[in-house]
Design an enzyme around this catalytic site. Sequence first.
Site, PDB file in Angstrom:
ATOM      1  N   ASN A 156       0.829  -1.204   0.000  1.00 20.55           N
ATOM      2  CA  ASN A 156       0.000   0.000   0.000  1.00 20.55           C
ATOM      3  C   ASN A 156       0.861   1.250   0.000  1.00 20.55           C
ATOM      4  OD1 ASN A 156       0.382  -0.419   3.042  1.00 20.55           O
ATOM      5  ND2 ASN A 156      -1.144  -1.989   2.548  1.00 20.55           N
ATOM      6  N   THR A 187      -7.266   0.122   3.702  1.00 21.64           N
ATOM      7  CA  THR A 187      -6.484  -1.067   4.046  1.00 21.64           C
ATOM      8  C   THR A 187      -6.367  -1.195   5.567  1.00 21.64           C
ATOM      9  OG1 THR A 187      -4.228  -1.938   4.068  1.00 21.64           O
ATOM     10  CG2 THR A 187      -4.450   0.358   3.492  1.00 21.64           C
ATOM     11  N   GLU A 191      -3.889  -1.914   6.990  1.00 22.37           N
ATOM     12  CA  GLU A 191      -2.547  -1.441   7.350  1.00 22.37           C
ATOM     13  C   GLU A 191      -2.491   0.091   7.448  1.00 22.37           C
ATOM     14  OE1 GLU A 191      -0.475  -3.789   4.383  1.00 22.37           O
ATOM     15  OE2 GLU A 191       0.248  -5.151   5.922  1.00 22.37           O
TER      16      GLU A 191
HETATM   17 ZN    ZN Z   1       1.829  -6.029   4.064  1.00 22.38          ZN
END
Ligand code: ZN
Length: 220
Positions: A35, A78, A80
């Site tokens: 990402n 995401t 993350e």
């Molecule tokens: Zn990752």
Amino acid sequence: MAGYDNVPDYEIKREIVEIAHMMNRKGLVGTYEGNISVRKGDKVYETPSGNSKELLTEGRIITVDMDGNLIEGELTPTSETPMHTKCYTLRDDVHAVVHCHAPYCTAFAQANMAYDDPASPEFQILFGKVPCLKYGTPGSPEIIEELPKYINDYDVVFLQNHGVLGVGSTVLEAFSKIMSVEMLLQTYFIRKMLFPEISCDLPKEELEVLMRMHDSKRGK
Ligand SMILES: [Zn+2]
């Protein structure tokens, strides 16, 4: 702050898409991995969850606030995201964050190995060291537990059993740093395979010179 403050939204999205395509072309991400984000004020532009980097378009870029809540866009942030927003809260000079599973970097991360290469002047000047942050389940708060310990001193870090994270003042800079570590690791790997018995380390005095160059580059 500056950074992307005066850059139009479409330009930020274009930069993210370009780097996502580049990451894919260079084999640093699988179809859905990795990402990219950019901070503009209190808004973070990022690649959405579960989307191919190869087919990414500007219309798919979403924006979230610094707590990771979706502000604009149809797609899901995401898991993350906290990894990105944490970097922005810890460093004012960071305006872009790139995360991927680049193979050589990830091999080191999986082995929980920090990377130091006393044979490469380029590595010593640019990075000094790439530390490995201890494992946390992807998307969980544990994954960023050790970020405050390292991110002020290192622009590229490995995430144990997971991948690599790079920060910079632009997306290109954050990406280029990861790419540079990945390329240096390729050479390191080939050298170890071809010449396992030969020590290629530079002398201690030279390493001290390079360390001073590294420190002055980082404004220390
Ligand atoms: Zn990752």
